[in-house]
Structures are given as C-alpha cells and as structure tokens.
Write an enzyme that holds these catalytic residues in place. Structure first.
Site, PDB file in Angstrom:
ATOM      1  CB  SER A 293      98.589  10.028  83.633  1.00 36.14           C
ATOM      2  OG  SER A 293      97.241  10.219  83.918  1.00 36.14           O
ATOM      3  CG  ASP A 304      97.992  -5.493  86.446  1.00 35.21           C
ATOM      4  OD1 ASP A 304      99.175  -5.716  86.746  1.00 35.21           O
ATOM      5  OD2 ASP A 304      97.324  -4.583  86.972  1.00 35.21           O
ATOM      6  CE  LYS A 318      98.657  13.152  86.889  1.00 37.28           C
ATOM      7  NZ  LYS A 318      97.344  12.529  86.630  1.00 37.28           N
TER       8      LYS A 318
END
Length: 553
Positions: A293, A304, A318
């Site tokens: 999460s 990223d 998740k």
C-alpha cells in the site's frame, strides 16, 4: 446537414426508448435491492422466532455482514462500535494505555516489548513478564485482544497488573498510570557505516512523513551523505503520509499518486507540496514481499522518478484505496473506493478482485495482461504485480528449527533468564556477540525442552506414502521411504549446529532487546542482514548505483 421530420422523429423515439430502458434497468436494480433486503429481514425474523437455540442478534448479523464483504476484497471491512477505538489507534498511532506489546507463548500471556519511556517501563514492568491479573481479574483464559482492552483506557487513570517474573518466587504487582502512547512510525534511525544513514519506517500512521523528514535532517547534520530507507514489512497506512514521505526526497510540485474510482469527484491527483530535504542524496529503499500500500506508493514514486534504487524482493501488490463511511450506532464501513496510480501511470494491484472464478476463488493478474510503462529516464516497469526492485536480494527465510525455537518461546525465555543473570553488564548492540561458550549454554538449556518439529520435507514424504498406498505402490517403496526418514532424523539432530548462525542472530536480537528495547533490537539486527549489507555495498559503489538507474542499451 438538415434533419427531415422523419429523421427527427426516429431520433426522438430512439432517445425515449433508451431513457425508458435505462429507467426500467434502474427500477429493476432498486427492486432487486428492496426484494433482497426484505428476504434478509424476514429470514432473520423466522430464525429468531423458531430456531431451537437463542440467537445473539449482534453476532449473527455481524457474521452475515462479514460474509457479504468477504465476497468483495479483503480491505472492505465493517467496523462495529466496540472496535472503533482499535481502528483509530491504527490511523493515528495514539492511544491511552501503558505502552506494552503482549503475545501468547505456549498459553502464557507474556510482555513481548515495553516501549521506551512508557508508563509500564517507568512502573517497572519488564519484557518477559508473564501477565497474571489486570485489576484483580485473572486473565489466563483471555485472548491478547481482550487483555489489551483491559490495559487501555482513559489517560490519567490507573491500572493494577500482577506478573510472574523469571527468578522471583512470588508474583509482583505494579500500579501503572495510563498515558497517551504514541506508536513511533520511525522506531530507529542512525549512521550505520561511515556516511550512510539508515531510517526504519514501520507504518504510515499520522506524522510518519514528519518523522522521516526530521530523521534525515538530523542525520545529514551528523555527516550522512547516503541514505537507506527501510520499508520491509511495512503494511502501509495513511495515503497522505505516503505523499509526505516521498516529498522528503523529490521536488515540490511533482505528482506522487492519483486515485480513480466510481465517484468521479473523488478522483484526485496528489503532488508533493513541501520543499524536500534532499533531492540528490543517493538513496536505497529496502522492500519485501510484505511491503504494501503506502509503502508501495513511496517505493514506486522513487522508482518512477529514478530517484533511488529499490533493494530486496517484489512488494505485495496492493493498489487499492480505502475510505471510511459512517454508519448508524457509531459503526463505520471501511470501503475500497478507488485504485491508485503512481507517477508512471501504472497501478501495482496484483490481484483482480473484480473477476472471480466460478468457485469464487481469485487469481493474480497474469503476466500476459500486464502493461509496460516507463520511468522518467525511460526504464521499463510493469503494472499488476507490486513493485519490483532493481537490485534483488533473495529472502531465504529461517530454517524449521529456528522457527520452532522462536514459536515455542525458547529463544525468548533464554534471553529473559540471561538478562536477570547479567543485569549489571549492559551489552552494546553493535559489538555484542553470541560466543561459542554462550551458545553451548543455550544448547544445554534447550536440551531439556521439547522442540520437536516436522519439516516440509517430512510432510512431503507423508503425502508420498499416502499416494503410494492409494496406488498400491507402498510395499515396493517402503524400504526406500523408511531409509529416507531415518536420514532426515539423523540430519535433524545436527540442526542446532548446522543453523547455529541464524539461531545466534535471533538470540542476540532478543537478548539486546532486554537492555535496549526496540531501538537496540533493530540496531543489533544489522549484523548478517543481507538486504542492509547489499544496500551498503551498492551505495558505496557509485558506478553500479548509477548504472541501475540508467536505461539498458
């Protein structure tokens, strides 16, 4: 282009048919809802009237609610009024209590940890104490949750606890004043080698971002030039705290995460809104299979933007967002409202709960359906399966003998006895070692205990015997199987020596915790920590570090 009267009438009729069809479908849905609620109500009324035994209305309705929500996903939960406090503690990291962690060891209710500076520590409660009574109530048959509820309460009130302590002939009693307990999201940070800072983040409760920020500022002031952020085993928490933690390392204004769900006005894009602490310091983020999460938002954001290198194993996967909705009688519904998407545009949700097999089971998203995305530098990453590290370190886990010694509480109990036999000699978390002499003392101590266990190999052999018996082959294989079982038993006799290094590591951490609580336990764990060692080597090798962040030719 002009419309003829016939064309206009045709379009109007089609529109009316569509609207009528939509209304019928809408009415059909409402009818289905009303019908099924009526069936549920009348069914309960008949059960309550005619069932042979008395029915507890709260229990049976909660079972029905849980079964209904279970068909959706594991994160959509009903929170009854009596569990609201537990949910609030998870969200805020604060509660009124004495500051202990309890656990059951072979039927004993044992104090597993005492928080530094907490009321329990001040009153004299120690790790290893077996809890016997709370406010005069014997609690031997109570669950850990039930005992925790007795210990928690209004700040400023007192609770009386009676404990059995190693080496004491009689139980000890302590009066502890409940205070506000803050569960630290950053239980440890420090310089672990030369100029490498280490920050352990265990949960994303309120203030997690501020704690990471303060830790890094302090460590940079002490000369840190590289940093390890440890998210291993971190299950997540508050979405906004994942943004705050990411913002420590990335520039203000960059997107961190976006959410998309059924309610369009709830769809949002969240950006870093503060000045970062350092956007250039070399960064290694440790992740594991249980990092989930909010942990994955931070790890994915770092990846990223090519801001740092992820080290460890692929994360949990998740990518679902939950919100709480108020229900009647002070209860609440924690409901999955959206999926989240990290800066590259990918959702890392690994399991497709919206499409189930005919038997109701669910599966992970297959590789063939995963989509390729790219980081800011152009490195290829994928959705639908958690976040994969650039530098993979296999988690080999513990041997069955070590697991059994921990499960049975033998390592825990030996550490407790060691503490009371060596109270005056306080060991240093970094330099303390389990010597061969001390380990032999442990072997002598545990030799009188029952630590028998069945390995996965033995279970496989038992399954083979069942299958061979079913196939009428057992009499042909019996001799070989018996020889194999004998070999395994002989090898198991040597397990305490073969796996001595990992058993020593567990002993060291447990003994250090008696003197230095959580912080010392974490500090002592760095020895033989493969992921931490890999991160240190990577940060000390700038060419390899930079190479992992570049696009492969």
């Amino acid at each position: 282009m002009k419309l003829t009267n016939k064309s206009f009438i045709a379009i109007a009729v089609a529109a009316l048919v569509f609207l009528a069809s939509f209304q019928i479908q809408k009415n059909d849905r409402y009818f289905e809802i009303i019908k099924n609620l009526d069936v549920f109500t009348t069914l309960y009324k008949e059960l309550n009237t005619y069932y042979v035994d008395e029915i507890n209305p709260t229990d049976i309705i909660e079972i029905g609610i849980e079964a209904m929500l279970q068909s959706l996903d594991p994160y959509t939960n009903f929170i009854p009024e009596d569990k609201i406090e537990d949910y609030r503690i998870m969200s805020t990291g604060q509660y009124g209590g004495i500051g202990t962690t309890l656990g059951k060891i072979e039927g004993r209710n044992v104090v597993m940890m005492v928080f530094e500076g907490a009321p329990a520590e001040t009153a004299g409660v120690n790790i290893g104490d077996e809890l016997l009574e709370v406010d005069g109530n014997p609690i031997s048959d109570y669950s850990t949750d039930e005992i925790n509820k007795l210990l928690k309460g209004q700040i400023g009130t007192q609770v009386e606890v009676k404990v059995k302590r190693s080496g004491e002939k009689r139980p000890l009693s302590f009066t502890v004043e409940r205070q506000r307990i803050n569960i630290e999201s950053v239980p440890y940070y420090g310089i672990i080698e030369n100029d490498i800072a280490y920050i352990r983040l265990t949960e994303f409760s309120s203030g997690a971002g501020a704690s990471v920020r303060a830790a890094l500022v302090e460590l940079k002031g002490k000369g840190a030039k590289k940093v390890i952020l440890d998210l291993r085993g971190n299950p997540g928490g508050l979405l906004n705290e994942s943004i705050e933690v990411s913002n420590v390392f990335i520039p203000k204004g960059l997107e961190v995460v976006s959410t998309k769900g059924k309610i369009e006005e709830w769809n949002k894009t969240y950006t870093a809104n503060k000045n970062p602490v350092d956007i250039n310091i070399p960064l290694a983020v440790l992740i594991s299979n249980n990092s989930a999460s909010a942990s994955e938002i931070v790890a994915g954001t770092i990846q990223d933007y090519d801001r740092g290198v992820l080290v460890g194993q692929r994360s949990f996967g998740k990518g679902l967002v939950q919100a709480t909705r108020p229900l009647s009688y002070n209860s609440q519904l924690k409901i999955t409202t959206a999926k989240y998407y990290i800066p590259s545009g990918r959702c890392i949700q690994a399991i497709d709960y919206s499409h189930r097999n005919e038997d109701g089971s669910i599966e992970k998203i297959p590789d063939s359906l995963k989509t390729e995305f790219k980081t800011r530098a152009g490195r290829v990453v994928y959705d639908g399966g958690g976040v994969s590290p650039e530098f993979k370190v296999e988690n080999k886990g513990l041997a069955p003998i070590t697991i059994q010694l921990i499960k049975k509480g033998f390592i825990f109990d030996f550490a407790t006895e060691y503490f009371y036999n060596n109270e005056e000699s306080v060991p240093d978390p970094k330099s303390f070692a389990i010597t061969d002499n001390l380990y032999n003392q442990f072997l002598d101590w545990v030799s009188t205990k029952d630590y028998s266990y069945i390995t996965a190999t033995e279970r496989a052999i038992n399954k083979l015997k069942e299958t061979a018996d079913s196939d009428k082959y057992l009499e042909f294989l019996e001799k070989e199987i018996r020889a194999l079982e004998t070999d395994i038993q002989e090898h198991k006799k040597e397990d305490l020596k073969v796996f001595s290094s990992e058993i020593k590591k567990a002993l060291k951490e447990e003994i250090i915790s008696r003197y230095h609580k959580r912080q010392g336990m974490i500090e002592s764990s760095f020895e033989n920590d493969e992921e931490v060692e890999a991160a240190i080597q990577l940060l000390n090798n700038s060419n390899k570090y930079q190479g992992l962040l570049e696009v492969e030719n």
